[in-house]
Design a protein around this motif. Structure first.
Motif, PDB file in Angstrom:
ATOM      1  N   ASN A 206       0.856  -1.180   0.000  1.00 12.65           N
ATOM      2  CA  ASN A 206       0.000   0.000   0.000  1.00 12.65           C
ATOM      3  C   ASN A 206       0.897   1.238   0.000  1.00 12.65           C
ATOM      4  O   ASN A 206       1.837   1.328   0.785  1.00 12.65           O
ATOM      5  CB  ASN A 206      -0.902   0.001   1.239  1.00 12.65           C
ATOM      6  N   ASP A 207       0.608   2.156  -0.895  1.00 11.15           N
ATOM      7  CA  ASP A 207       1.325   3.431  -0.933  1.00 11.15           C
ATOM      8  C   ASP A 207       0.453   4.480  -0.250  1.00 11.15           C
ATOM      9  O   ASP A 207      -0.719   4.611  -0.586  1.00 11.15           O
ATOM     10  CB  ASP A 207       1.577   3.880  -2.371  1.00 11.15           C
ATOM     11  N   SER A 208       1.036   5.195   0.704  1.00  9.72           N
ATOM     12  CA  SER A 208       0.323   6.291   1.349  1.00  9.72           C
ATOM     13  C   SER A 208       1.235   7.509   1.364  1.00  9.72           C
ATOM     14  O   SER A 208       2.423   7.403   1.058  1.00  9.72           O
ATOM     15  CB  SER A 208      -0.081   5.912   2.782  1.00  9.72           C
ATOM     16  N   MET A 209       0.686   8.633   1.762  1.00 14.11           N
ATOM     17  CA  MET A 209       1.485   9.853   1.822  1.00 14.11           C
ATOM     18  C   MET A 209       2.588   9.757   2.877  1.00 14.11           C
ATOM     19  O   MET A 209       3.540  10.522   2.840  1.00 14.11           O
ATOM     20  CB  MET A 209       0.582  11.049   2.102  1.00 14.11           C
ATOM     21  N   MET A 210       2.473   8.812   3.798  1.00 10.60           N
ATOM     22  CA  MET A 210       3.458   8.687   4.877  1.00 10.60           C
ATOM     23  C   MET A 210       4.499   7.594   4.624  1.00 10.60           C
ATOM     24  O   MET A 210       5.479   7.520   5.349  1.00 10.60           O
ATOM     25  CB  MET A 210       2.744   8.413   6.197  1.00 10.60           C
ATOM     26  N   GLY A 211       4.279   6.753   3.632  1.00 10.74           N
ATOM     27  CA  GLY A 211       5.247   5.699   3.342  1.00 10.74           C
ATOM     28  C   GLY A 211       4.599   4.530   2.626  1.00 10.74           C
ATOM     29  O   GLY A 211       3.376   4.445   2.511  1.00 10.74           O
ATOM     30  N   VAL A 212       5.442   3.625   2.153  1.00 18.14           N
ATOM     31  CA  VAL A 212       4.990   2.429   1.454  1.00 18.14           C
ATOM     32  C   VAL A 212       5.019   1.264   2.435  1.00 18.14           C
ATOM     33  O   VAL A 212       6.045   0.997   3.062  1.00 18.14           O
ATOM     34  CB  VAL A 212       5.910   2.109   0.250  1.00 18.14           C
ATOM     35  N   SER A 213       3.883   0.587   2.578  1.00 22.30           N
ATOM     36  CA  SER A 213       3.823  -0.567   3.476  1.00 22.30           C
ATOM     37  C   SER A 213       3.806  -1.848   2.648  1.00 22.30           C
ATOM     38  O   SER A 213       3.189  -1.895   1.584  1.00 22.30           O
ATOM     39  CB  SER A 213       2.577  -0.501   4.367  1.00 22.30           C
TER      40      SER A 213
END
Length: 189
Positions: free
Chosen positions: A165-172
């Motif tokens: 999952n890509d988010s504004m806070m980092g890639v998980s």
């Protein structure tokens, strides 16, 4: 350039480690097998494939020869972030019922409660420092909101999936549909 050396050597603050993400006195080692019907307490180390070496692509590079203003330093930093974002997950963990401690990085809130967040292994990750490798970030969704704030320390219990999952806070690299999110109490409770 010192930050590049620190990232390659150890992204976590001095008092924390992958097996002891919350620092201080180490928690008891996770049991190899959980009692039937109970989630298995895991460590952050278990999420990283044993053969993954994030520094292998950078061996032989003399970081001391680069200055911050050198375009090669910026290229190297971008390459390091790419390696981190594409860090492989441990396929053996897919589908495991787990319990893991970590720090909350909120993504979504409803009525003052966190409903979606990243769980990270050390304080400040994704907020005050570059994010950890993707295999050290869990994207957590909880059907019932949790009354926690950024960087609160919690236990997350649920089914672990190897799902990026890509988010504004980092890639998980992992996803958890949490069955519970509880305050960290210093041990498995």
């Amino acid at each position: 350039m010192l930050s590049l050396v620190a990232w390659a050597a150890d992204p976590a603050p001095k008092d924390t480690t992958a097996s002891n993400p919350l620092g201080g006195k180490a928690a008891p080692a996770a049991a190899a097998k959980a009692p039937p019907g109970q989630p298995r307490q895991i460590t952050w180390e278990e999420l990283v494939p044993k053969d993954w070496d994030p520094a292998k692509e950078f061996k032989g590079i003399d970081l001391s020869a680069l200055n911050d203003g050198d375009p090669r330093a910026n290229e190297l930093l971008m390459k390091m972030q790419e390696v981190s974002n594409n860090a492989p997950t441990n396929p053996a963990m897919n589908g495991a019922d787990i319990k893991i401690p970590g720090f909350i990085v909120p993504l979504e809130e409803a009525k003052g409660e966190v409903t979606e967040f990243l769980l990270v292994p050390y304080f400040g990750a994704c907020i005050h420092t570059p994010p950890p490798p993707a295999n050290q970030i869990l994207h957590v969704v909880t059907p019932k909101g949790a009354k926690f704030r950024a960087m609160d320390t919690v236990w997350v219990t649920g089914k672990l999936q190897t799902l990026r999952n890509d988010s504004m806070m980092g890639v998980s690299g992992y996803h958890v549909n949490a069955t519970s999110v509880t305050k960290y109490t210093g041990g498995a409770k």
